[in-house]
Design an enzyme around this catalytic site. Structure first.
Site, PDB file in Angstrom:
ATOM      1  N   GLY A 183       2.638   3.748   1.477  1.00 55.41           N
ATOM      2  CA  GLY A 183       3.184   3.978   2.818  1.00 55.41           C
ATOM      3  C   GLY A 183       3.686   5.395   2.997  1.00 55.41           C
ATOM      4  N   ARG A 184       3.838   6.096   1.878  1.00 46.92           N
ATOM      5  CA  ARG A 184       4.348   7.470   1.993  1.00 46.92           C
ATOM      6  C   ARG A 184       3.868   8.353   0.858  1.00 46.92           C
ATOM      7  NH1 ARG A 184      10.527   7.311  -0.037  1.00 46.92           N
ATOM      8  NH2 ARG A 184      10.389   5.524  -1.440  1.00 46.92           N
ATOM      9  N   ARG A 205       3.581  13.419  -8.427  1.00 46.66           N
ATOM     10  CA  ARG A 205       3.588  12.534  -9.603  1.00 46.66           C
ATOM     11  C   ARG A 205       2.232  12.603 -10.303  1.00 46.66           C
ATOM     12  NH1 ARG A 205       5.662   6.877  -8.174  1.00 46.66           N
ATOM     13  NH2 ARG A 205       3.698   6.560  -7.120  1.00 46.66           N
ATOM     14  N   LYS A 224       4.104  12.236  -3.286  1.00 47.60           N
ATOM     15  CA  LYS A 224       4.984  11.223  -2.687  1.00 47.60           C
ATOM     16  C   LYS A 224       5.834  11.860  -1.591  1.00 47.60           C
ATOM     17  CE  LYS A 224       8.079   7.513  -4.279  1.00 47.60           C
ATOM     18  NZ  LYS A 224       8.519   6.818  -5.493  1.00 47.60           N
ATOM     19  N   ASP A 227       4.497  -4.637  -7.421  1.00 44.25           N
ATOM     20  CA  ASP A 227       3.841  -3.415  -6.934  1.00 44.25           C
ATOM     21  C   ASP A 227       4.389  -2.177  -7.633  1.00 44.25           C
ATOM     22  OD1 ASP A 227       5.977  -4.561  -5.135  1.00 44.25           O
ATOM     23  OD2 ASP A 227       6.055  -2.482  -4.488  1.00 44.25           O
ATOM     24  N   ASN A 228       5.451  -2.331  -8.396  1.00 47.39           N
ATOM     25  CA  ASN A 228       5.991  -1.200  -9.150  1.00 47.39           C
ATOM     26  C   ASN A 228       5.661  -1.303 -10.638  1.00 47.39           C
ATOM     27  OD1 ASN A 228       7.048  -0.145  -6.805  1.00 47.39           O
ATOM     28  ND2 ASN A 228       9.084  -1.007  -7.109  1.00 47.39           N
ATOM     29  N   GLY A 230       0.823  -1.213   0.000  1.00 41.05           N
ATOM     30  CA  GLY A 230       0.000   0.000   0.000  1.00 41.05           C
ATOM     31  C   GLY A 230       0.850   1.253   0.000  1.00 41.05           C
ATOM     32  N   ASP A 235       8.833   6.030   7.814  1.00 39.54           N
ATOM     33  CA  ASP A 235       8.497   7.360   8.339  1.00 39.54           C
ATOM     34  C   ASP A 235       7.548   8.129   7.418  1.00 39.54           C
ATOM     35  OD1 ASP A 235      10.133   7.945   6.214  1.00 39.54           O
ATOM     36  OD2 ASP A 235      11.751   8.834   7.395  1.00 39.54           O
ATOM     37  N   GLY A 236       7.183   7.526   6.281  1.00 44.94           N
ATOM     38  CA  GLY A 236       6.248   8.204   5.384  1.00 44.94           C
ATOM     39  C   GLY A 236       6.886   9.292   4.537  1.00 44.94           C
TER      40      GLY A 236
HETATM   41  P1  AMP Z   1       9.200   1.496  -2.985  1.00 44.61           P
HETATM   42  O1  AMP Z   1      10.505   0.837  -2.737  1.00 44.61           O
HETATM   43  O2  AMP Z   1       9.260   3.004  -2.931  1.00 44.61           O
HETATM   44  O3  AMP Z   1       8.513   1.001  -4.206  1.00 44.61           O
HETATM   45  O4  AMP Z   1       8.271   1.112  -1.742  1.00 44.61           O
HETATM   46  C1  AMP Z   1       7.875  -0.195  -1.414  1.00 44.61           C
HETATM   47  C2  AMP Z   1       6.840  -0.118  -0.306  1.00 44.61           C
HETATM   48  O5  AMP Z   1       7.415   0.439   0.867  1.00 44.61           O
HETATM   49  C3  AMP Z   1       5.629   0.738  -0.630  1.00 44.61           C
HETATM   50  O6  AMP Z   1       4.522   0.173   0.026  1.00 44.61           O
HETATM   51  C4  AMP Z   1       5.996   2.061  -0.009  1.00 44.61           C
HETATM   52  O7  AMP Z   1       4.874   2.857   0.294  1.00 44.61           O
HETATM   53  C5  AMP Z   1       6.727   1.631   1.246  1.00 44.61           C
HETATM   54  N1  AMP Z   1       7.708   2.625   1.704  1.00 44.61           N
HETATM   55  C6  AMP Z   1       8.896   2.933   1.119  1.00 44.61           C
HETATM   56  N2  AMP Z   1       9.536   3.894   1.810  1.00 44.61           N
HETATM   57  C7  AMP Z   1       8.742   4.223   2.852  1.00 44.61           C
HETATM   58  C8  AMP Z   1       8.835   5.156   3.937  1.00 44.61           C
HETATM   59  N3  AMP Z   1       9.909   5.942   4.083  1.00 44.61           N
HETATM   60  N4  AMP Z   1       7.805   5.195   4.805  1.00 44.61           N
HETATM   61  C9  AMP Z   1       6.745   4.404   4.670  1.00 44.61           C
HETATM   62  N5  AMP Z   1       6.588   3.519   3.701  1.00 44.61           N
HETATM   63  C10 AMP Z   1       7.561   3.410   2.779  1.00 44.61           C
HETATM   64 MG    MG Z   2       6.847   1.098  -5.078  1.00 39.83          MG
END
Ligand code: AMP
Ligand code: MG
Length: 486
Positions: free
Chosen positions: A92-93, A176, A113, A252-253, A90, A125-126
């Site tokens: 997360g940030r 984005r 983002k 998820d990407n 989901g 940390d979002g």
């Molecule tokens: P990503 O590597 O950016 O594709 O993120 C993979 C997953 O980790 C997704 O669900 C993101 O929302 C979550 N995520 C990545 N970085 C953070 C962060 N700093 N805080 C919260 N969730 C994160």
């Molecule tokens: Mg992602």
């Protein structure tokens, strides 16, 4: 043209309800400053470039203000990460602020983002750091300028809010734009949680909003899957033809629209290397450059699995078998263009493969090779390029095949150069260039990142005075390690 406050919202995804996303308000970042904005992306929302100069612009895109019609939501999805299934990821940030309809009737998701914690933040940390926000902005807008399907970026906002990664950094936000933020992982989430009614609702939403033409087919869900597969094959063909390495091809990407999505430790190849691994955290090379083709196929199989409650497995299997031939056809078309060939010949695949094998290990710059090949008449260009290759006998044999092939095609050198320069960028987003402008931005100087963005927005044009951006990396810039941390 519109002003920022005149945008029209129609939040179709939010209306799907609580099973699909949760309402969350953005958490502002302190002392927001606009780093840069993309006039081309602003035009998608009918915004004049001057809107970026208004005070409210940086406030909106740093979480300090919100449109009355926005309905910020965190979407829920799952995904296969490095081959293993994570049942709930989901946003997360990041938050889907809403969907804007432009004057042409096109819908654009506004996704902020780095907007703070959500129910899906897990241990995170979002936040997003300035470095990764700039990298996402530059790549999105550059890929689009190259003609490669991609999500877009409207702007980056920096702040004084501290965040901790390997060291202390500062938080930033990137806005984005994409026509949809639905990922393969959305379908996986509803499949593996056995919410098959919601799975169907999601497929209906995607059909209605993004693939209405599939409604006319005998089996709309199957038509949808085929279309996603075809677009994904086309996108991967572009990546392979232009040397783009995504780095984190988790499901998820992967966008349901077949666009490049979620930028992490990506890279454009400098020297050609089929085995290049751009993600420092990818120990096994699962997402190496040449693996992107089988991995895209694997990801489509994961999507197909999630669609089995809606589509006959046999039909899904047959569709999956179309991936490689579709990819190969797209890829060969692109490589013919890069080689300046306008007709097709059965031996072209061998011609391309042989060239790449010669490049491998020869330290040949993948971008400049094709650009220079078009600069002068074939024989002359080849005589110059020959110096870069290790296997000279091999190169001579290839050059003789290539010369024969070009001789069989009509047209003047002026035409050839124009055609080849339209297919072969002079300017490419090299890691060392990104690194230089990030360091300047971290020190508070946004001039270099703005200039780089402008140069990369016209990658095929000669840009007198800016040739330094077309140079091969200096020694320090050849092996930069980019990790997943962002
Ligand atoms: P990503 O590597 O950016 O594709 O993120 C993979 C997953 O980790 C997704 O669900 C993101 O929302 C979550 N995520 C990545 N970085 C953070 C962060 N700093 N805080 C919260 N969730 C994160
Ligand atoms: Mg992602």
């Amino acid at each position: 043209m519109k002003t920022l406050t005149e945008l029209t919202f129609d939040n179709r995804f939010a209306r799907l309800g609580e099973a699909f996303s949760s309402p969350v308000l953005p958490e502002p970042i302190a002392e927001p400053r606009l780093v840069l904005a993309s006039p081309a992306a602003m035009a998608l929302l009918d915004l004049a470039p001057s809107e970026a100069d208004s005070e409210v612009f940086a406030q909106l895109f740093a979480g300090h203000k919100l449109w009355g019609e926005a309905e910020p939501r965190a979407m829920v999805y799952a995904g296969h990460q490095f081959g293993g299934y994570t049942p709930r990821l989901g946003d997360g940030r990041g938050l889907l602020l809403g969907e804007v309809v432009n004057q042409a009737g096109q819908y654009w998701d506004l996704h902020l983002k780095g907007a703070g914690q959500t129910p899906y933040s897990r241990m995170g940390d979002g936040r997003a750091v300035l470095r990764s926000s700039i990298r996402e902005f530059l790549a999105s807008e550059h890929l689009d300028a190259l003609g490669i399907p991609s999500s877009r970026a409207l702007c980056v906002t920096a702040s004084s809010t501290p965040v901790w990664r390997e060291q202390r950094e500062t938080a930033a936000m990137v806005l984005r734009l994409a026509q949809s933020h639905v990922r393969f992982g959305h379908f996986e989430y509803f499949y593996y949680t056995q919410q098959h009614e919601q799975l169907r609702q999601l497929a209906e939403h995607v059909l209605d909003c993004h693939y209405p033409e599939c409604r006319d087919q005998a089996q709309p869900y199957l038509a949808l899957f085929r279309e996603v597969l075809e677009r994904t094959a086309g996108m991967i063909a572009y990546w392979q033809a232009y040397g783009f390495c995504h780095g984190v091809m988790n499901t998820d990407n992967m966008s349901i629209l077949g666009i490049t999505f979620d930028f992490g430790p990506y890279a454009f190849l400098d020297d050609f290397d089929a085995r290049h691994i751009c993600n420092h955290s990818d120990d096994t090379g699962r997402y190496s450059f040449s693996n992107q083709v089988p991995i895209a196929h694997w990801n489509l199989a994961a999507l197909a699995q999630a669609l089995t409650p809606l589509i006959e497995p046999q039909a899904l299997r047959e569709s999956l078998d179309l991936f490689l031939p579709l990819y190969q056809a797209h890829y060969l078309d692109l490589m013919r263009k890069r080689l300046g060939l306008h007709s097709a010949d059965d031996r072209d695949e061998a011609l391309v493969q042989c060239l790449l094998q010669l490049m491998q290990g020869s330290a040949v710059d993948y971008t400049l090779f094709f650009r220079e090949l078009g600069d002068s008449a074939p024989a002359q260009a080849l005589a110059r390029l020959r110096e870069d290759f290790v296997d000279l006998a091999g190169f001579d044999a290839w050059a003789s095949d290539y010369l024969q092939r070009t001789a069989a095609e009509a047209g003047s050198q002026d035409d050839r150069r124009a055609r080849m320069h339209a297919a072969n960028p002079k300017y490419i987003l090299r890691n060392y260039l990104a690194q230089q402008v990030i360091e300047a931005a971290e020190a508070g100087d946004y001039g270099p990142v703005r200039e780089l963005h402008q140069v990369l927005a016209r990658p095929f044009d000669e840009q007198p005075g800016f040739e330094r951006y077309a140079q091969r990396p200096p020694e320090w810039g050849k092996h930069l390690e980019i990790s997943c941390s962002s």
